[in-house]
Scaffold this motif. Structure first.
Motif, short mmCIF file in Angstrom:
data_model
loop_
_atom_site.label_atom_id
_atom_site.label_comp_id
_atom_site.label_asym_id
_atom_site.label_seq_id
_atom_site.Cartn_x
_atom_site.Cartn_y
_atom_site.Cartn_z
N HIS A 35 -29.45 26.97 80.69
CA HIS A 35 -30.19 27.94 79.88
C HIS A 35 -31.21 28.67 80.76
N LEU A 36 -31.93 27.92 81.60
CA LEU A 36 -32.88 28.54 82.53
C LEU A 36 -32.16 29.50 83.47
N LEU A 37 -31.03 29.07 84.01
CA LEU A 37 -30.28 29.93 84.92
C LEU A 37 -29.84 31.22 84.23
N ALA A 38 -29.43 31.13 82.99
CA ALA A 38 -29.03 32.33 82.25
C ALA A 38 -30.23 33.24 82.02
N ILE A 39 -31.36 32.67 81.67
CA ILE A 39 -32.58 33.45 81.45
C ILE A 39 -32.94 34.24 82.71
N THR A 40 -32.75 33.62 83.86
CA THR A 40 -33.13 34.25 85.12
C THR A 40 -32.00 35.06 85.75
N GLY A 41 -30.91 35.25 85.00
CA GLY A 41 -29.84 36.13 85.46
C GLY A 41 -28.83 35.51 86.40
N ARG A 42 -28.84 34.22 86.54
CA ARG A 42 -27.89 33.54 87.43
C ARG A 42 -26.74 32.99 86.59
N ILE A 43 -25.97 33.89 86.05
CA ILE A 43 -24.98 33.56 85.03
C ILE A 43 -23.86 32.67 85.58
N ASP A 44 -23.36 32.94 86.77
CA ASP A 44 -22.27 32.12 87.30
C ASP A 44 -22.69 30.66 87.41
N GLU A 45 -23.90 30.43 87.91
CA GLU A 45 -24.41 29.07 88.01
C GLU A 45 -24.62 28.47 86.61
N ALA A 46 -25.09 29.30 85.69
CA ALA A 46 -25.33 28.85 84.33
C ALA A 46 -24.03 28.38 83.67
N VAL A 47 -22.96 29.14 83.88
CA VAL A 47 -21.67 28.77 83.31
C VAL A 47 -21.24 27.42 83.86
N ARG A 48 -21.36 27.21 85.15
CA ARG A 48 -20.96 25.92 85.74
C ARG A 48 -21.78 24.77 85.18
N GLN A 49 -23.08 24.97 85.05
CA GLN A 49 -23.93 23.90 84.51
C GLN A 49 -23.58 23.62 83.05
N SER A 50 -23.32 24.67 82.28
CA SER A 50 -22.95 24.49 80.86
C SER A 50 -21.62 23.75 80.74
#
Length: 169
Positions: free
Chosen positions: A97-112
């Motif tokens: 969620h933090l990664l998505a907020i900060t615009g790091r979507i690819d990393e956010a998808v992997r973490q999710s």
């Protein structure tokens, strides 16, 4: 609080209290100016009592993310939580969620994806995954994740909202 009455040095209880205050602020139950300082004090106490606790760092990450809006500090806390417990599905989900907020979507998808893999029956994690997919403009995937969440918990408002957003595109 009952655990702390028995043992005020029990770090997991302090971490739990930090999460309660974070959730109360997020749900608009307690005003942020009241919940924020209480949550932060509890999270900092948890870390001070047990520097090797993934739960303590997760609580600190939550406070730094949604109370302090301290993205750098939050990332350090989430990374430390995952370093201490790589299997902590909640840390993966909220770090995403933090990664998505900060615009790091690819990393956010992997973490999710990792959070859902670790805890596939957690409706909240599917819902958070749906939000990340929506932020990545993967609307069909976001709809599928929201539906997976609602299959587990039909009244989860966040998933209902993600489904509505996805269907409206």
């Amino acid at each position: 609080e009952l655990a702390l009455e028995k043992d005020p040095t029990y770090a997991p209880a302090h971490a739990g209290i930090a999460w309660v205050w974070a959730a109360r602020a997020q749900a608009f139950i307690t005003p942020p100016h009241e919940a924020g300082p209480k949550g932060k004090a509890a999270a900092l106490q948890a870390v001070a009592l047990d520097d090797s606790s993934a739960e303590a760092y997760g609580a600190l990450g939550a406070i730094k993310t949604w109370t302090d809006w301290d993205w750098d500090g939050a990332e350090l806390a989430w990374r430390r939580a995952l370093e201490l417990d790589p299997q902590a599905a909640n840390a993966h989900a909220y770090y995403a969620h933090l990664l998505a907020i900060t615009g790091r979507i690819d990393e956010a998808v992997r973490q999710s994806e990792r959070a859902v893999e670790l805890d596939p029956f957690n409706a909240l994690f599917h819902g958070l995954y749906s939000m990340v997919l929506y932020a990545d403009r993967r609307f069909d995937d976001a709809i599928a994740a929201a539906r997976a969440s609602l299959a587990i918990q039909p009244n989860l408002r966040m998933a209902q909202g993600c489904l509505a957003y996805g269907l409206s595109v």
